[in-house]
Scaffold this motif. Structure first.
Motif, PDB file in Angstrom:
ATOM      1  N   ASN A 249      84.547   9.474  33.658  1.00 57.81           N
ATOM      2  CA  ASN A 249      84.055  10.153  34.787  1.00 57.81           C
ATOM      3  C   ASN A 249      82.799   9.765  35.358  1.00 57.81           C
ATOM      4  O   ASN A 249      81.923  10.376  34.564  1.00 57.81           O
ATOM      5  CB  ASN A 249      84.697  11.378  35.109  1.00 57.81           C
ATOM      6  N   SER A 252      84.214  12.149  40.756  1.00 57.81           N
ATOM      7  CA  SER A 252      85.850  11.974  41.409  1.00 57.81           C
ATOM      8  C   SER A 252      86.034  11.722  42.920  1.00 57.81           C
ATOM      9  O   SER A 252      85.024  11.761  43.612  1.00 57.81           O
ATOM     10  CB  SER A 252      86.503  13.492  41.098  1.00 57.81           C
ATOM     11  N   ASP A 262      89.184   9.037  38.794  1.00 58.45           N
ATOM     12  CA  ASP A 262      87.898   9.120  38.254  1.00 58.45           C
ATOM     13  C   ASP A 262      87.163   7.980  38.627  1.00 58.45           C
ATOM     14  O   ASP A 262      87.551   6.955  38.540  1.00 58.45           O
ATOM     15  CB  ASP A 262      88.030   9.476  36.886  1.00 58.45           C
ATOM     16  N   PHE A 265      86.323   4.739  35.898  1.00 53.65           N
ATOM     17  CA  PHE A 265      87.254   4.820  34.741  1.00 53.65           C
ATOM     18  C   PHE A 265      87.455   3.567  33.837  1.00 53.65           C
ATOM     19  O   PHE A 265      87.996   2.741  34.625  1.00 53.65           O
ATOM     20  CB  PHE A 265      88.377   5.252  35.220  1.00 53.65           C
ATOM     21  N   CYS A 283      84.148  16.652  38.838  1.00 51.88           N
ATOM     22  CA  CYS A 283      85.412  16.817  37.907  1.00 51.88           C
ATOM     23  C   CYS A 283      85.006  18.125  37.200  1.00 51.88           C
ATOM     24  O   CYS A 283      83.692  18.258  36.557  1.00 51.88           O
ATOM     25  CB  CYS A 283      85.013  15.722  37.118  1.00 51.88           C
ATOM     26  N   HIS A 336      89.222  12.364  26.582  1.00 57.86           N
ATOM     27  CA  HIS A 336      90.189  12.339  27.811  1.00 57.86           C
ATOM     28  C   HIS A 336      91.685  13.152  27.516  1.00 57.86           C
ATOM     29  O   HIS A 336      92.258  12.897  26.455  1.00 57.86           O
ATOM     30  CB  HIS A 336      90.419  11.265  28.391  1.00 57.86           C
TER      31      HIS A 336
END
Length: 409
Positions: A249, A252, A262, A265, A283, A336
């Protein structure tokens, strides 16, 4: 929504809030990194909020880290989720700034000092978002073939079993029990011995089929892809030359359908993520705010429990006239979905419910009903009770029924 106290006694410059639920397995990596933090010109405390864990997290923490990092342990006695847990942590904190940090992380030694100095330099910033990298570094596998190479999804890395993850793959067929790889396929494989390891690596593949002359490659190194077990061996010098980090991330965002995403990503950490920029939303895995701004915005809405609660808070921070900014040199390594598996029933329920809560609170009734009908239809079409329940429960919550929660089906 929770009313937040505005009475302050600041004993520290920064309070780092950690919410834990059965996360004992993450404690060592996280606290070993917190102990190494550089903080010459400011003070900080760590507020560890335990949401009624049953894995001995609190006992382990007290035994091993009680006198480290100005530790303050808060036990909620119930699972209050990410939203309620962070509210409890902030309420028990005494820092001028608060940092919300996921427990399934390890931080760079300069993570906090860079975040703190960033906020000092940007008074217009109401929320600063760190750069989140996946926990391990990676190497890239490619293939040389006249047709296709078919691999078992299970490989062995230095003798340890690992299932190749679809999110780290490009341009292949990710089938239930195998990978169909082509000449333009790329697979990022994690270096699971850790960032500080000086180990050589051995990657063991099971090739189900491949045309003669096919190869599995890692940059300048390669091995013949023949049916059966195949070994690709890289010494530490090659590992250091070929390794790279992947973004989890870099801030966001929300797309046109109000789905959260994200930024960056699974992209390589490259030059475009070395500079600051403005964000729509932050985030919650690593964000810093003034305690006063957090309270003025109304804290987290505990009805969200977890997921989209950081988006909802971000939108309220922006209503204060503050910006949300990306801080590129505040680095966090993140596992994650360490607290809940992606698209598990729990995850599905909260994502479907909380997207609608966010829309209903912050966008419009018209948008809410549009996506309510879309989501409920998907729940029927996919025969997924969690999608249907999450959709319906958003309506119940917005109508004032707060006794609504996830129930396993």
């Amino acid at each position: 929504m929770k009313r937040c106290s505005m009475n302050y006694t600041f004993n520290y410059d920064v309070s780092v809030i950690l919410v834990n639920y059965n996360g004992k397995k993450y404690i060592d990596a996280l606290f070993d990194s917190l102990i190494r933090l550089e903080h010459d010109d400011f003070t900080f405390e760590v507020v560890f909020v335990d949401n009624n864990s049953s894995d001995g997290s609190v006992e382990y923490l007290k035994q091993n880290y009680k006198d480290k990092c100005n530790l303050n342990i808060v036990e909620t006695g119930e699972n209050k989720g990410f939203a309620g847990g962070n509210n409890a942590g902030v309420a028990a904190s005494s820092g001028r700034y608060v940092v919300l940090l996921n427990n399934d992380t390890a931080v760079d030694p300069k993570w906090l000092t860079n975040l703190y100095h960033f906020m000092q330099k940007h008074p217009e910033c109401g929320m600063a978002n760190s750069k989140l990298l996946f926990f391990y570094d990676f190497i890239k596998l490619t293939f040389e073939t006249s047709d296709k190479v078919i691999l078992n999804k299970e490989i062995r890395i230095n003798g340890k079993e690992y299932t190749i993850d679809s999110k780290f793959c490009k341009n292949l067929l990710y089938e239930p029990d195998q990978l169909v790889c082509f000449g333009h396929t790329e697979i990022s494989v994690p270096l699971i011995e850790g960032l500080e390891s000086q180990s050589d690596y051995q990657f063991e593949f099971e090739v189900k089929s491949a045309p003669a002359g096919s190869k599995i490659k890692c940059e300048t190194e390669s091995v013949e892809a023949q049916s059966g077990k195949v070994l690709l061996e890289l010494d530490n010098s090659k590992i250091q030359e070929f390794r790279y980090s992947l973004i989890q991330n870099a801030g966001s965002g929300i797309n046109q359908d109000y789905d959260g995403f994200d930024i960056g990503f699974c992209e390589k950490d490259s030059e475009k993520y070395q500079k600051s920029y403005e964000l729509t939303n932050g985030c919650g895995a690593s964000i810093m705010m003034l305690r006063e701004d957090f309270d003025k915005a109304g804290c987290f809405d505990e009805r969200f429990f977890m997921y989209y609660e950081d988006t909802d808070l971000s939108l309220r921070i922006r209503k204060l006239g503050k910006k949300i900014l990306f801080c590129p040199d505040s680095i966090v390594r993140h596992i994650h979905t360490g607290s809940s598996k992606e698209w598990s029933p729990f995850f599905t329920y909260h994502v479907y419910r909380n997207k609608l809560l966010m829309i209903g609170k912050n966008v419009s009734k018209k948008a809410y009903w549009k996506y309510f009908l879309q989501q409920y239809y998907l729940g029927i079409r996919h025969r997924d009770p969690m999608k249907r329940k999450g959709t319906m429960d958003s309506l119940k919550i917005l109508r004032g029924n707060n006794d609504v929660h996830y129930e396993a089906q």
